[in-house]
Design an enzyme around this catalytic site. Structure first.
Site, PDB file in Angstrom:
ATOM      1  N   ARG A  76       0.847  -1.184   0.000  1.00  0.00           N
ATOM      2  CA  ARG A  76       0.000   0.000   0.000  1.00  0.00           C
ATOM      3  C   ARG A  76       0.889   1.243   0.000  1.00  0.00           C
ATOM      4  NH1 ARG A  76      -2.010   1.239   4.346  1.00  0.00           N
ATOM      5  NH2 ARG A  76      -1.269  -0.340   5.788  1.00  0.00           N
ATOM      6  N   TYR A 215      -1.045  -3.827  -6.870  1.00  0.00           N
ATOM      7  CA  TYR A 215      -0.785  -4.602  -5.661  1.00  0.00           C
ATOM      8  C   TYR A 215      -1.819  -4.388  -4.552  1.00  0.00           C
ATOM      9  CZ  TYR A 215       1.956  -7.237  -2.335  1.00  0.00           C
ATOM     10  OH  TYR A 215       2.376  -8.210  -1.454  1.00  0.00           O
ATOM     11  N   GLY A 216      -2.177  -5.478  -3.919  1.00  0.00           N
ATOM     12  CA  GLY A 216      -2.900  -5.489  -2.639  1.00  0.00           C
ATOM     13  C   GLY A 216      -3.940  -4.406  -2.464  1.00  0.00           C
ATOM     14  N   GLY A 217      -3.805  -3.698  -1.350  1.00  0.00           N
ATOM     15  CA  GLY A 217      -4.784  -2.689  -0.972  1.00  0.00           C
ATOM     16  C   GLY A 217      -4.928  -1.558  -1.991  1.00  0.00           C
ATOM     17  N   LYS A 224      -9.294  -2.186   1.784  1.00  0.00           N
ATOM     18  CA  LYS A 224      -9.055  -0.998   2.616  1.00  0.00           C
ATOM     19  C   LYS A 224      -9.819   0.225   2.079  1.00  0.00           C
ATOM     20  CE  LYS A 224      -6.062  -3.339   5.073  1.00  0.00           C
ATOM     21  NZ  LYS A 224      -6.331  -3.740   6.456  1.00  0.00           N
ATOM     22  N   HIS A 244     -11.096  -1.784  11.548  1.00  0.00           N
ATOM     23  CA  HIS A 244      -9.942  -2.618  11.201  1.00  0.00           C
ATOM     24  C   HIS A 244      -9.780  -3.653  12.323  1.00  0.00           C
ATOM     25  CE1 HIS A 244      -5.343  -2.650  10.152  1.00  0.00           C
ATOM     26  NE2 HIS A 244      -5.997  -3.589   9.517  1.00  0.00           N
ATOM     27  N   SER A 266      -1.300  -2.815  11.823  1.00  0.00           N
ATOM     28  CA  SER A 266      -0.696  -3.803  10.939  1.00  0.00           C
ATOM     29  C   SER A 266       0.583  -4.343  11.613  1.00  0.00           C
ATOM     30  CB  SER A 266      -0.332  -3.157   9.605  1.00  0.00           C
ATOM     31  OG  SER A 266      -1.457  -2.475   9.090  1.00  0.00           O
ATOM     32  N   ALA A 267       0.877  -5.632  11.338  1.00  0.00           N
ATOM     33  CA  ALA A 267       2.112  -6.279  11.837  1.00  0.00           C
ATOM     34  C   ALA A 267       2.108  -6.536  13.341  1.00  0.00           C
ATOM     35  CB  ALA A 267       3.352  -5.488  11.441  1.00  0.00           C
ATOM     36  N   CYS A 268       0.917  -6.740  13.923  1.00  0.00           N
ATOM     37  CA  CYS A 268       0.832  -7.115  15.339  1.00  0.00           C
ATOM     38  C   CYS A 268       0.262  -8.525  15.507  1.00  0.00           C
ATOM     39  CB  CYS A 268      -0.032  -6.127  16.110  1.00  0.00           C
ATOM     40  SG  CYS A 268       0.780  -4.565  16.434  1.00  0.00           S
ATOM     41  N   LYS A 270      -2.546  -9.991  13.854  1.00  0.00           N
ATOM     42  CA  LYS A 270      -4.021 -10.096  13.859  1.00  0.00           C
ATOM     43  C   LYS A 270      -4.493 -11.439  13.335  1.00  0.00           C
ATOM     44  CE  LYS A 270      -6.853  -6.814  12.274  1.00  0.00           C
ATOM     45  NZ  LYS A 270      -6.406  -5.970  11.166  1.00  0.00           N
ATOM     46  N   ASP A 291      -9.447  -9.309   9.496  1.00  0.00           N
ATOM     47  CA  ASP A 291      -8.951  -7.960   9.199  1.00  0.00           C
ATOM     48  C   ASP A 291      -9.984  -6.850   9.357  1.00  0.00           C
ATOM     49  OD1 ASP A 291      -6.729  -6.337   8.390  1.00  0.00           O
ATOM     50  OD2 ASP A 291      -7.620  -6.134   6.397  1.00  0.00           O
ATOM     51  N   ASN A 381       6.608  -7.947   2.577  1.00  0.00           N
ATOM     52  CA  ASN A 381       5.140  -7.774   2.521  1.00  0.00           C
ATOM     53  C   ASN A 381       4.509  -8.763   1.535  1.00  0.00           C
ATOM     54  OD1 ASN A 381       2.687  -6.424   3.266  1.00  0.00           O
ATOM     55  ND2 ASN A 381       2.761  -5.233   1.363  1.00  0.00           N
ATOM     56  N   ARG A 383       2.413 -11.968   0.207  1.00  0.00           N
ATOM     57  CA  ARG A 383       1.055 -12.267   0.666  1.00  0.00           C
ATOM     58  C   ARG A 383       0.531 -13.587   0.142  1.00  0.00           C
ATOM     59  NH1 ARG A 383      -1.155  -8.611   4.450  1.00  0.00           N
ATOM     60  NH2 ARG A 383       0.420  -7.016   4.527  1.00  0.00           N
ATOM     61  N   ARG A 414       1.964  -2.762  19.551  1.00  0.00           N
ATOM     62  CA  ARG A 414       3.273  -3.360  19.843  1.00  0.00           C
ATOM     63  C   ARG A 414       4.022  -2.375  20.729  1.00  0.00           C
ATOM     64  NH1 ARG A 414       6.820  -7.073  17.154  1.00  0.00           N
ATOM     65  NH2 ARG A 414       5.135  -7.713  15.749  1.00  0.00           N
ATOM     66  N   GLY A 510      -0.296 -19.124  20.607  1.00  0.00           N
ATOM     67  CA  GLY A 510      -1.366 -19.919  21.224  1.00  0.00           C
ATOM     68  C   GLY A 510      -1.559 -19.615  22.703  1.00  0.00           C
TER      69      GLY A 510
HETATM   70  O1  O2Y Z   1       0.292  -3.877   1.380  1.00  0.00           O
HETATM   71  C1  O2Y Z   1      -0.874  -4.195   1.123  1.00  0.00           C
HETATM   72  O2  O2Y Z   1      -1.453  -3.806   0.114  1.00  0.00           O
HETATM   73  C2  O2Y Z   1      -1.623  -5.047   2.023  1.00  0.00           C
HETATM   74  S1  O2Y Z   1      -1.896  -4.315   3.574  1.00  0.00           S
HETATM   75  C3  O2Y Z   1      -2.949  -5.378   4.450  1.00  0.00           C
HETATM   76  C4  O2Y Z   1      -3.398  -6.538   3.867  1.00  0.00           C
HETATM   77  C5  O2Y Z   1      -4.243  -7.364   4.572  1.00  0.00           C
HETATM   78  C6  O2Y Z   1      -4.625  -7.003   5.824  1.00  0.00           C
HETATM   79  N1  O2Y Z   1      -4.189  -5.870   6.393  1.00  0.00           N
HETATM   80  C7  O2Y Z   1      -3.340  -5.065   5.750  1.00  0.00           C
HETATM   81  C8  O2Y Z   1      -2.930  -3.832   6.506  1.00  0.00           C
HETATM   82  O3  O2Y Z   1      -2.038  -3.099   6.113  1.00  0.00           O
HETATM   83  O4  O2Y Z   1      -3.523  -3.586   7.567  1.00  0.00           O
HETATM   84 MN    MN Z   2      -5.171  -4.872   8.007  1.00  0.00          MN
END
Ligand code: O2Y
Ligand code: MN
Length: 601
Positions: A76, A215-217, A224, A244, A266-268, A270, A291, A381, A383, A414, A510
């Site tokens: 993103r 790409y992605g988002g 998003k 979110h 992000s990156a915690c 989820k 998400d 990143n 996926r 975090r 866990g």
């Molecule tokens: O980088 C991207 O386009 C994906 S970002 C993403 C993808 C799935 C779930 N959450 C996220 C995020 O950045 O929160």
């Molecule tokens: Mn997300």
């Protein structure tokens, strides 16, 4: 690509919009997606022929593909993401604002002829189960077949959605181009994109225009862009919440099940929490979503949640049999991997998948890779896109049109110090205060220096489509609409606190079920609780640690209220709140003052 779903569209406004965009973008063909399996297989075969996809070994990953993106189109692009509200003040200090008319003019120039030589795909999609009173429809026009096949996994697409739209249903128009027109006879590249990227949201007209990225988002506009940025505006106006958040079901040994939602930056972890494999015998977790949650006040005054998505777009690195065995099972078949490494025998690999890497790989850029070569094998990143129904612990009610009842909401981040393992808010307003202060710390790359703190209120910093101060006010108002006896209780957790030796104090994964157990016990009323200046916390023996060996003194540290740390936190929050000016609700200023006085300041 024939036949297509154009003939089942009875929606004159949609047909007119598609014609208008086709005249602007000048594609070589227009294809209306029916969402069928046949269509998906044809598009995947086309992507293999184009070099965008590599088919994986069908024994290891039936129906699995690997895509490698352009090396500059991997995530993103927050600095190219814009909220184009008529009044700049409505975007607020946390968003990049642009004038809607000027931006439309710029984008209209960029979209002119942008799809030459390509197919324009018309993808009607539903966020939420088709027919759910809480579902919303979008239509993405895109020149990316990669986006179409990902959308088919992540949302519900095609003719059933057109049926639902009927002749006059509401939809969010989502226009997308990779911005790489082809001249007659020009050969295509495996991952077309444009160095210039624009991810634009028009909240007043509820529209999305995205240019330049595949790409992605940036490209799967239901996620998003729609389900968070535009939906948050719709939710504000209609009295619900687009968040979110993951949604999970937690079943106790006595069989009683409750649903929880949780917001983490992000990156915690989820996705790991959403599908947690319980370390406590008798306790189990089921996954409704990993998400996004859309939360509504039901007629009985309860909060109910749906997952508007139908798949997981999870980050691959770090996903392993230890961190998330259920995700590994979910991505076994029918999964699109993007930017991971390829093994010589047609399997996929990423950092953390196994303790040691295979001796030889093709990395995410397509080059030979050997351990120790100094480059990551998978893009950080990278996926997987996988159907949610393939998750072995998918909740039986995950597609319930009425959603699931939410009894607790957890916020987190975090944090290396100060913030304890778990803490319950004293009231709804205090919980909104906790959500508004969510933050994540990154360890500085060099020298182990103090991390950089990024405030990420409600984990919505990059995803709220309007002024964050108004969003806080909306949360406060939602609390007033819920039946106080049925309102979810609000918690804050931190799995990431470190001891003096720099090691994590809590094992995570866990074992996080132990904290969820305490949260559930709180709902049922128990006496493993103490009141502290920062909220309601477990007593020293409150967290079930049976079968777990923690470092000596670790639980005391995890549950400590570090007065000096909280004094610094007060100042940091006060400075942060200052950025919202007059739009910060007075209640939150009051909560900050109350915390200050409880801490004896
Ligand atoms: O980088 C991207 O386009 C994906 S970002 C993403 C993808 C799935 C779930 N959450 C996220 C995020 O950045 O929160
Ligand atoms: Mn997300």
């Amino acid at each position: 690509m024939k036949p297509d779903a154009r003939h089942v569209c009875r929606h004159a406004h949609l047909v007119t919009w598609v014609d208008e965009i086709a005249r602007l973008c000048r594609p070589a063909a227009v294809h209306w997606c029916d969402g069928s399996d046949d269509e998906y297989q044809r598009l995947c075969a086309q992507l293999v022929a184009a070099g965008t996809f590599t088919a994986l070994d069908p024994q290891r990953h039936p129906g699995g593909f690997l895509a490698r993106s352009h090396p500059a189109d991997v995530a993103r692009v927050e600095d190219r993401t814009f909220i184009c509200s008529p009044d700049p003040a409505d975007a607020g200090p946390t968003n990049h604002w642009r004038d809607p008319a000027e931006t439309k003019a710029t984008l209209t120039r960029l979209f002119t002829g942008a799809m030459s030589g390509r197919t324009l795909y018309v993808v009607p999609f539903s966020m939420g189960p088709i027919g759910s009173p809480y579902a919303r429809i979008g239509v993405q026009l895109t020149d990316s077949a990669y986006a179409v096949v990902n959308l088919r996994i992540m949302t519900r697409i095609g003719s059933p959605v057109l049926d639902r739209l009927a002749s006059d249903g509401a939809y969010v128009p989502c226009l997308h181009s990779v911005g790489a027109p082809l001249a007659p006879g020009q050969a295509d590249v495996p991952w077309p994109c444009n160095p210039e990227k624009w991810i634009c949201h028009f909240p007043a007209e509820r529209a999305i225009w995205s240019f330049g990225s595949g790409y992605g988002g940036n490209a799967l506009l239901g996620k998003k862009c729609f389900a968070l940025r535009i939906a948050s505006v719709i939710a504000r106006d209609e009295g619900w919440l687009a968040e979110h958040m993951l949604i999970l079901g937690l079943t106790a040994p006595n069989g009683r099940k409750r649903y929880l939602a949780a917001a983490f930056p992000s990156a915690c972890g989820k996705t790991n929490l959403a599908m947690l494999q319980s370390a406590l015998p008798g306790w189990s977790v089921t996954c409704v979503g990993d998400d996004i949650a859309w939360l509504h006040v039901a007629e009985d005054g309860r909060l109910r949640a749906i997952n508007p998505e139908a798949g997981f777009f999870g980050v691959a690195p770090g996903t392993s049999a230890t961190s998330n065995p259920h995700a590994l099972a979910a991505i076994q078949a029918n999964t699109i991997f993007t930017n991971v490494a390829l093994t010589p025998d047609g399997d996929v690999w990423w950092e953390g998948k196994t303790p040691t890497p295979p001796p030889r790989l093709i990395d995410w850029t397509g080059q030979d890779w050997t351990p120790g070569c100094g480059r990551p094998a998978a893009q950080p990143n990278s996926r997987y896109t996988a159907p949610a129904r393939q998750c072995p612990v998918i909740d039986p009610a995950w597609e319930d049109p009425d959603g699931v009842p939410i009894d607790a909401i957890i916020f987190g981040g975090r944090r290396l110090g100060t913030v304890p393992l778990v803490n319950e808010a004293r009231s709804w307003a205090h919980g909104v205060f906790l959500g508004s202060t969510c933050a994540s710390e990154t360890t500085a790359a060099a020298g182990g220096a103090q991390g950089v703190l990024r405030r990420d209120p409600f984990a919505m910093l990059p995803f709220c489509g309007y002024h964050m101060g108004d969003y806080f006010a909306h949360w406060l108002a939602m609390g007033r609409r819920l039946d106080p006896a049925k309102r979810p209780r609000l918690f804050y957790v931190n799995w990431f606190r470190k001891g003096a030796d720099g090691r994590f104090l809590w094992p995570g994964f866990g074992d996080n079920v132990r904290v969820l157990k305490w949260i559930l016990e709180q709902l049922d009323g128990h006496d493993h609780i103490r009141t502290t200046p920062i909220g309601l916390m477990p007593t020293a023996d409150g967290i079930d640690v049976q079968g777990l060996t923690l470092a000596r003194g670790a639980m005391d540290e995890l549950l400590a209220v570090d007065a000096a740390g909280w004094r610094r936190e007060l100042e940091s929050i006060a400075t942060y709140y200052g950025t919202f000016g007059e739009r910060l609700p007075a209640e939150l200023g009051d909560e900050l003052a109350a915390l200050r006085s409880r801490l004896g300041e």
